[in-house]
Structure formats: C-alpha cells, structure tokens
Design a protein around this motif. Structure first.
Motif, PDB file in Angstrom:
ATOM      1  N   GLY A 274     -15.931  48.989  32.175  1.00 32.51           N
ATOM      2  CA  GLY A 274     -15.873  48.156  30.971  1.00 32.51           C
ATOM      3  C   GLY A 274     -14.916  46.979  31.078  1.00 32.51           C
ATOM      4  O   GLY A 274     -14.714  46.248  30.104  1.00 32.51           O
TER       5      GLY A 274
ATOM      6  N   LYS B 174     -16.625  43.333  34.899  1.00 33.91           N
ATOM      7  CA  LYS B 174     -17.060  42.914  36.240  1.00 33.91           C
ATOM      8  C   LYS B 174     -18.527  42.459  36.233  1.00 33.91           C
ATOM      9  O   LYS B 174     -18.856  41.389  36.734  1.00 33.91           O
TER      10      LYS B 174
ATOM     11  N   THR C 198     -20.365  41.614  33.673  1.00 37.02           N
ATOM     12  CA  THR C 198     -20.506  40.435  32.795  1.00 37.02           C
ATOM     13  C   THR C 198     -20.090  39.174  33.559  1.00 37.02           C
ATOM     14  O   THR C 198     -20.766  38.139  33.484  1.00 37.02           O
TER      15      THR C 198
ATOM     16  N   HIS D  49     -16.312  49.737  42.814  1.00 38.57           N
ATOM     17  CA  HIS D  49     -15.259  50.730  42.600  1.00 38.57           C
ATOM     18  C   HIS D  49     -14.850  51.333  43.939  1.00 38.57           C
ATOM     19  O   HIS D  49     -13.921  52.122  44.000  1.00 38.57           O
TER      20      HIS D  49
END
Ligand SMILES: Nc1ncnc2c1ncn2[C@@H]1O[C@H](COP(=O)(O)OP(=O)(O)OP(=O)(O)O)[C@@H](O)[C@H]1O
Length: 292
Positions: free
Chosen positions: A45, A48, A50, A194
C-alpha cells in the motif's frame, strides 16, 4: 516524431506531482531518476504500483508532470508511450490466443516490431517451445514470462516492471535478472519488488516509497551506508530465542538444538556474534524500523 538523440540520458524527471485516490495520495515534489536499474521498494500500500502506473501513463496525475528525457506527455504522448514497456501486476491476456499470437498482437500495437526482434524476445524469455500453446493452458510462470516479454518488445527506453519475478522458478529468475542487467546499460528500468535480495547484485538505485511519499532515492551504496544499526550473525541455543524481539530478527534458521540468527542491533547481542555488511534488505529493515 521527436528525433532520437544520440547519447540520450533516458532520465525521468518528476515535478510537483500529486495523484489522489480515495484515502491515498502519491505526492512527489521533485525527483530525477537515472538510467540503469532502480528498484522501487516499500510496504504493502506504499504506492509502488500507483507510481509505476503513473510513469506508464496508464493513469493521469491530478497535478504535476513527468518528463521523459526532455519530453512531456502533453506534447508527445504517442512518442512517449512508444518508448515505454510496462508489466503491470495481474495482467490479463486473451485466454484463447496462443503465446505467439499474443506477442504478435502486442508487436502490432507497438508499431510492427520486426520478426527478428520478436524471435529474439521469445528466445530470451524461453517462449519458443510454448509458442503454440493457448494462454489458458500456460502455467503461472509461463504466463509471467509472456507478460514480461511483451514489456521489452519494440526496444523501449523506459521499462516499468511490477513484481516481475512472481511465479518464476530459480533458473528463469536468474535468466531474467541478467537480461535486465544487460538491458539497463541503455535503458531506465524501474522494478517494484518485495524481493530485495534477488536484486542485490544488479540494482543501481533504490527508490523507497512510504505512505505515497519518496523517502529515499539514491545508489545502493548510499542506501547501505550510515545506518544507525548494524547487522550481526551468530548461533544460540534454542532456549535463548525468546530473549529476542521479532522486530530485531531478520532471518532465522532452526535446527533441533540451535538457532542461526541474523539480528539488527547497535551492539552484538552475544560476544560470539559477528558483524556483517548489510544487504539491501537488511538496510530496508533498519531504515523501516527507524521510521516508526
Ligand atoms: N483501484 C483502486 N481504488 C482505490 N484505491 C486503490 C486502488 N488501487 C490501489 N488503491 C490504494 O492505493 C494505495 C497504494 O496502492 P498500491 O497498489 O500503489 O501500493 P503498493 O505499494 O503497490 O502495494 P503492494 O506492495 O501491496 O502491491 C493503497 O492505499 C491502496 O489501497
């Protein structure tokens, strides 16, 4: 079409940008992103995806501009788009198409990529053997390779990849990482991920997003320098494990009697622990902890 400038920097400049979505805002005052591989990191959230969607021109900022090597989308949208390769997460592909047909289709959308280039991309992403398989019959990893391949078609200067390693096996990951490294000599590649350790050897820059803001952009060396905590590795008997807080522990390997630990702390937790150089991921944990 604007001319291709010899020795172009492929720099991305973002100025005074804001994108608001319900209770989330991505907000960037000013940043210059250089050629090479930038990994975009941050918690779930953080913004990234976006951020990559904005750079890919898939969504439009409410305010501000992105400059692609001197060009903005206001005056040069078709050209800028032709210079972008984008792999979004959860990309939908037409299930009834074969892998080859899908890439042909994408090539045509990108302005008729030459057959030799198409064949080269197919070979790079190990798609030759599965070219006649329908998309619905492909495994997740095969689909991911196909989606990643389309991002490189047409030799774009800006490659934006959202979690590209998802579902790839070890060999394919390795192959993909070295392909990205080769490509990065003449391109600006941004990768939302990640999986920081995977990119350790090949990332040039890190961009850290938190709550829609860029907290850090710089070289991997700078990312790992001047950290307020150190990284220690060592082994302890299992019964001592409870004396460690989870948030200090980066990695843990358990055997029947012993626990092998990787710890972030100011001082060694036990005299036998050795100080080691931080990885990109260690530095992320340390920086994230200091942000709290
Ligand atoms: N379609 C949408 N409509 C409304 N809010 C959205 C939408 N997509 C994302 N968001 C919100 O925008 C914010 C940023 O999401 P984004 O997907 O960019 O984060 P991320 O860093 O990529 O996360 P992750 O690591 O989980 O993929 C989050 O608060 C998310 O809930």
């Amino acid at each position: 079409m604007p001319p291709i400038i010899e020795g172009a920097s492929f720099m991305l400049v973002i100025q005074d940008l804001s994108y608001v979505r319900e209770d989330f805002e991505l907000s960037i005052d000013y940043i210059e992103i250089n050629k090479g591989i930038t990994i975009v990191v941050g918690s779930n959230g953080a913004g990234k995806s976006t951020f990559l969607q904005l750079l890919a021109t898939a969504i439009t900022p409410d305010k501000g501009i992105v400059v692609y090597d001197g060009l903005t989308i206001e005056d040069n949208l078709p050209f800028v788009r032709s210079e972008i390769g984008f792999l979004p997460t959860g990309m939908e592909i037409y299930e009834e198409m074969t892998a080859r047909k899908f890439l042909n289709y994408m090539s045509q959308l990108k302005g008729n990529v030459h057959k030799t280039e198409l064949d080269a991309v197919m070979s790079t992403f190990a798609l030759i053997e599965i070219k006649n398989k329908k998309v619905k019959k492909l495994s997740q990893g095969m689909k991911q390779r196909l989606c990643a391949a389309q991002a490189f078609l047409g030799n774009p200067s800006y490659i934006l990849l959202d979690e590209p390693l998802t579902s790839l096996d070890r060999m394919e990951r390795q192959r993909f990482l070295s392909y990205c490294k080769k490509q990065s000599r003449k391109k600006t590649i941004l990768i939302a991920t990640h999986e920081l350790n995977e990119w350790e050897a090949i990332a040039d820059h890190i961009l850290w997003l938190d709550g829609g803001n860029i907290i850090f952009y710089g070289s991997c060396d700078d990312w790992k320098t001047d950290l307020p905590l150190s990284v220690w590795v060592g082994t302890i008997p299992n019964e001592l494990l409870s004396s460690f807080q989870d948030e200090n522990m980066i990695a843990l390997k358990l055997t029947e009697q012993e626990a092998e630990l990787r710890i972030i702390a100011k001082c060694p937790p036990f005299p036998s622990f050795q100080k080691v150089s931080p990885t990109i991921e260690d530095a992320y944990f340390i920086r994230k902890r200091m942000l709290k």
